[in-house]
Design an enzyme around this catalytic site. Structure first.
Site, PDB file in Angstrom:
ATOM      1  N   SER A 285      -0.950  -0.458  -1.044  1.00  0.00           N
ATOM      2  CA  SER A 285      -0.168   0.372  -0.125  1.00  0.00           C
ATOM      3  C   SER A 285       1.263   0.497  -0.626  1.00  0.00           C
ATOM      4  O   SER A 285       1.788  -0.392  -1.298  1.00  0.00           O
ATOM      5  CB  SER A 285      -0.148  -0.245   1.274  1.00  0.00           C
ATOM      6  OG  SER A 285       0.689  -1.393   1.295  1.00  0.00           O
ATOM      7  N   ASP A 286       1.897   1.607  -0.289  1.00  0.00           N
ATOM      8  CA  ASP A 286       3.348   1.660  -0.420  1.00  0.00           C
ATOM      9  C   ASP A 286       3.921   0.647   0.569  1.00  0.00           C
ATOM     10  O   ASP A 286       3.247   0.215   1.512  1.00  0.00           O
ATOM     11  CB  ASP A 286       3.861   3.071  -0.136  1.00  0.00           C
ATOM     12  CG  ASP A 286       5.188   3.348  -0.817  1.00  0.00           C
ATOM     13  OD1 ASP A 286       5.901   2.384  -1.148  1.00  0.00           O
ATOM     14  OD2 ASP A 286       5.520   4.531  -1.016  1.00  0.00           O
ATOM     15  N   TRP A 287       5.161   0.261   0.356  1.00  0.00           N
ATOM     16  CA  TRP A 287       5.759  -0.840   1.119  1.00  0.00           C
ATOM     17  C   TRP A 287       5.932  -0.435   2.583  1.00  0.00           C
ATOM     18  O   TRP A 287       6.723   0.435   2.907  1.00  0.00           O
ATOM     19  CB  TRP A 287       7.078  -1.229   0.479  1.00  0.00           C
ATOM     20  CG  TRP A 287       6.975  -2.290  -0.572  1.00  0.00           C
ATOM     21  CD1 TRP A 287       7.723  -3.438  -0.635  1.00  0.00           C
ATOM     22  CD2 TRP A 287       6.086  -2.344  -1.699  1.00  0.00           C
ATOM     23  NE1 TRP A 287       7.336  -4.189  -1.733  1.00  0.00           N
ATOM     24  CE2 TRP A 287       6.342  -3.543  -2.399  1.00  0.00           C
ATOM     25  CE3 TRP A 287       5.072  -1.505  -2.178  1.00  0.00           C
ATOM     26  CZ2 TRP A 287       5.640  -3.922  -3.537  1.00  0.00           C
ATOM     27  CZ3 TRP A 287       4.367  -1.871  -3.323  1.00  0.00           C
ATOM     28  CH2 TRP A 287       4.650  -3.066  -3.985  1.00  0.00           C
ATOM     29  N   GLY A 288       5.151  -1.067   3.455  1.00  0.00           N
ATOM     30  CA  GLY A 288       5.226  -0.754   4.876  1.00  0.00           C
ATOM     31  C   GLY A 288       4.378   0.427   5.292  1.00  0.00           C
ATOM     32  O   GLY A 288       4.559   0.961   6.390  1.00  0.00           O
ATOM     33  N   ALA A 289       3.422   0.840   4.449  1.00  0.00           N
ATOM     34  CA  ALA A 289       2.627   2.032   4.748  1.00  0.00           C
ATOM     35  C   ALA A 289       1.325   1.725   5.477  1.00  0.00           C
ATOM     36  O   ALA A 289       0.534   2.629   5.715  1.00  0.00           O
ATOM     37  CB  ALA A 289       2.314   2.793   3.456  1.00  0.00           C
TER      38      ALA A 289
END
Length: 771
Positions: A285-289
């Site tokens: 995942s992208d950071w916080g996605a």
């Protein structure tokens, strides 16, 4: 439910008795992304992947449930790694270090600041993209990075004001994919995994993350509503090239896709990426996605970054223990991660300790690890030089190259080196420029740290010393009052166009900078404008001023910025860059694709962005609407001239011309998609009097599609008076359109236009082929 989709008609098509349907007819949007079951664990599309999966299966069989879970659940930092998977030392697994970014190692010392993605696109040079990646990948390895978070192929530049367009390579999927292929290949030859991002439809920063509005209401991320045909022919194309190159990791994006978050969208992750494209690695995942628990794991997400305890961590194992998720899903995730570790030989004793060269804080005491290689110097400089595009030049007694000037006057806020490292410099909100600092890179997680900066002022000062030239400069930001010494032979004006992750650009020109150019041009009959631009920059307020004799789009060249620019200004190097996007004459040319979509009406809490233009962005859109750009896609001038002749189109015997591919799935899709069906050749002649490099471009008009689409390019060095043959291979994929019903690439029967030339609108050779 009605608030989750873009139109009532789509709801009627997609939901029957409350059950989502897998629509394969080309309704304009899916609207509600269909559910696809978890992809099977790969057995390996190549011998090396097969061996990696065999080892990984045995490895994972020895893990406890907690250890398997820990492989999928990242920590925010360890040393300087922006993401960290903890070690399992009893089995010799030392952990995984994930680190920014696509343009060099971020937040570190002992590294180089490479040119950015948009600059690579402007080089149009496959070999140089590979060499850049090879050297850059070596720096990641020497710093103990397992997974380099790049390259970027999404956004592809749909929205002109997009804040992260500069991280990507080109607005054209073919050019973007071809150079991404070389980037993946070069980085991964070091044993470092590329994380190709952001999958998919991440075309604006506005509403990229959920938020709370001023009425304390929760607003979801924007939904990129993309029909299946457009998805394949435009947005997926460069990802397909990256997977075909063997990328070991794909990063899913922040946005929703057809109203399902990208990191829990089973159609995209299970259906398209893992099944259709045969992707062998793992998805992060992208950071916080991440916005879901076990449902995201079932949808195809393998690793979350970082610290998503709300959704995963113990909650993931709890889902297994209470029977809501099968343990085989976790086994699949862990095995994909470990197989990738084996595939890139990161289990080898000679692979550096993860994060060994990345201190948690640069001011803190740490061991300095110099990751740079002396052999990278020429590649750094060549990359910086070739990404500059000469867009206007009088090429007479005035203009470029400079002809032994006695007095050079330099103006503009972009001429001096940054006062702090570029990875921390620059505005953090919507801004047009980065003032009082030359822009070698733009902002956000794609920024990088230089080992030095050669600024335009520094490099011009050095050249003045060498030549005995007088250099005058005024680089303050009081731009409309600067006075010019009347004896100046040339005036150089340095501007920039800033962009950063986290916000979209406020515009594609700015009056502040244009006023500076006009002021100087009113006083100096040989005014050269240089723009470091993180995206499209319009120039029509000053470009036709009779005293503006030359214009260079300097893009984002990295730490050798000034040295590269001076080499071009003085003719030591011949410009060879070409625009990887189009520059229109006015914002109105973009229509709805100028600014990011905003939530409105009943969808205020569920922002919708309908990609109703289909594949018609950039030059495809301008061709379709009969809009003449100021500078077209693929355009760029040289200090010499070229002619084209001898077009030849030859069918290649052997590969099947059946309507649909029939080959087995390899990395990137069915293997016969890369069968060569036709070969196109032409001759390029240097008709000038200096050496130069030309980018010959091949465009094809596929029946039923855009008038022309890039399908080949070759950059060749040509001596004065000499000719060089260029050759382009057209594959099945190049000549196909996506058939939504068949869910396959389909060759179109009929006549294809074939065009070869120097840009998308300077196509000097015209022919055709028939299938």
């Amino acid at each position: 439910m009605k608030f989750l989709i873009s139109t009532t008609a789509v709801l009627t098509l997609l939901v029957r008795n409350g059950v989502a349907q897998n629509i394969t007819s080309d309704t304009h949007f899916y609207g509600l992304s269909p559910s696809i079951p978890p992809a099977l664990l790969p057995s390996g599309t190549t011998d090396s992947w097969a061996a990696a999966y065999s080892k990984a299966t045995a490895f994972v069989a020895q893990l406890t449930q907690e250890e398997k879970n820990n492989l999928t659940y990242g920590q925010s930092t360890r040393n300087g790694c922006v993401g960290w998977i903890p070690a399992i030392e009893r089995l010799g697994f030392h952990g995984l270090c994930l680190q920014d970014a696509g343009n060099g190692v971020r937040l570190a010392d002992g590294v180089n600041a490479w040119d950015s993605g948009i600059h690579v696109g402007a080089t149009w040079n496959r070999n140089l993209a590979y060499q850049r990646a090879l050297h850059m990948g070596s720096e990641f390895r020497n710093k103990g990075v397992n997974i380099a978070l790049g390259p970027v192929v999404g956004p592809i530049g749909r929205i002109a004001e997009g804040g992260r367009n500069w991280e990507g390579i080109s607005n054209d999927p073919y050019l973007c994919g071809a150079l991404a292929f070389e980037t993946v290949r070069g980085i991964q030859e070091n044993g470092v995994v590329t994380s190709v991002k952001h999958f998919i439809g991440n075309e604006q920063e506005t509403n990229r993350n959920p938020s709370t509005n001023n009425q304390s209401q929760h607003v979801e991320s924007v939904s990129s509503n993309i029909d299946d045909k457009t998805l394949h022919e435009l947005y997926l194309w460069p990802f397909q090239d990256a997977v075909h190159a063997g990328s070991g990791n794909i990063m899913c994006s922040y946005n929703r896709i057809n109203n399902s978050y990208a990191c829990q969208n089973s159609k995209m992750l299970n259906g398209v990426l893992k099944d259709e494209l045969g992707f062998q690695g793992f998805v992060v995942s992208d950071w916080g996605a991440l916005h879901a628990g076990y449902a995201a794991a079932e949808a195809g997400l393998d690793m979350v970054m970082p610290n998503a305890a709300t959704f995963w961590a113990k909650n993931l194992t709890a889902s297994i223990n209470n029977g809501t998720m099968a343990e085989s899903i976790l086994d699949n995730m862990a095995t994909r991660i470990i197989a990738t570790w084996y595939q890139f030989s990161q289990d080898s004793p000679d692979f550096p300790v993860p994060g060994v060269g990345l201190p948690k804080s640069l001011p803190a005491q740490h061991v300095f690890v110099d990751a740079k290689s002396p052999s990278s110097k020429q590649v750094l400089l060549d990359s910086a030089i070739e990404g500059h595009v000469l867009a206007k030049n009088t090429n007479g007694s005035l203009g470029l190259p400079l002809k032994s000037p006695k007095l050079v006057s330099l103006f503009g806020y972009d001429a001096v080196a940054a006062r702090t490292n570029p990875s921390t410099a620059g505005p953090t909100s919507r801004s047009s420029q980065i003032l009082n600092s030359t822009m070698t890179v733009a902002g956000g997680s794609g920024a990088n740290n230089p080992s030095y900066i050669s600024s335009p002022l520094d490099a011009l000062s050095q050249r003045a010393w060498e030549d005995g030239t007088q250099l005058l400069w005024d680089v303050t930001n009081i731009n409309s009052t600067a006075a010019v010494d009347a004896a100046s032979d040339v005036c150089i004006v340095m501007l920039n166009a800033w962009a950063t992750e986290g916000s979209d650009r406020p515009g594609v020109h700015d009056d502040y900078s244009d006023a500076l150019v006009i002021n100087i041009a009113n006083q100096c009959n040989n005014t050269i404008v240089v723009i470091h631009n993180a995206g499209v920059r319009l120039v029509d307020q000053f470009i036709e001023h009779p005293n503006v004799t030359a214009l260079i789009y300097a893009h984002l060249p990295g730490q050798d910025s000034g040295r590269a620019l001076v080499s071009l200004l003085y003719g030591d190097s011949n410009p060879s860059g070409k625009l990887p996007y189009s520059v229109p004459t006015n914002e109105s040319a973009y229509g709805d694709l100028l600014s990011p979509g905003q939530p409105e009406g009943i969808y205020y809490l569920f922002p919708q962005d309908d990609f109703s233009e289909g594949v018609y962005i950039d030059y495809r859109a301008f061709d379709h609407a009969n809009i003449t750009p100021r500078y077209e896609f693929g355009f760029g001038l040289s200090y010499t001239t070229f002619s084209y002749s001898s077009l030849s189109i030859t069918p290649i015997s052997g590969p099947s011309t059946a309507e649909y591919p029939v080959g087995k799935i390899v990395e990137g899709g069915q293997e016969d998609l890369w069968d060569v069906l036709f070969r196109v050749t032409a001759s390029v002649t240097n008709t000038g009097d200096v050496d130069g490099a030309e980018v010959a471009q091949l465009y094809v008009g596929i029946p039923g599609g855009p008038a022309k689409q890039l399908r080949g390019f070759e950059k060749v060095d040509v001596e004065p008076g000499k000719s060089v043959e260029v050759s382009f291979d057209l594959t099945r994929r190049d000549l196909s359109s996506w058939d939504v019903g068949a869910q396959k690439w389909q060759l179109q029967r009929g006549q294809y236009g074939v065009f070869v030339g120097a840009s998308s609108r300077m196509l000097l050779l015209v022919g055709s082929l028939s299938i």
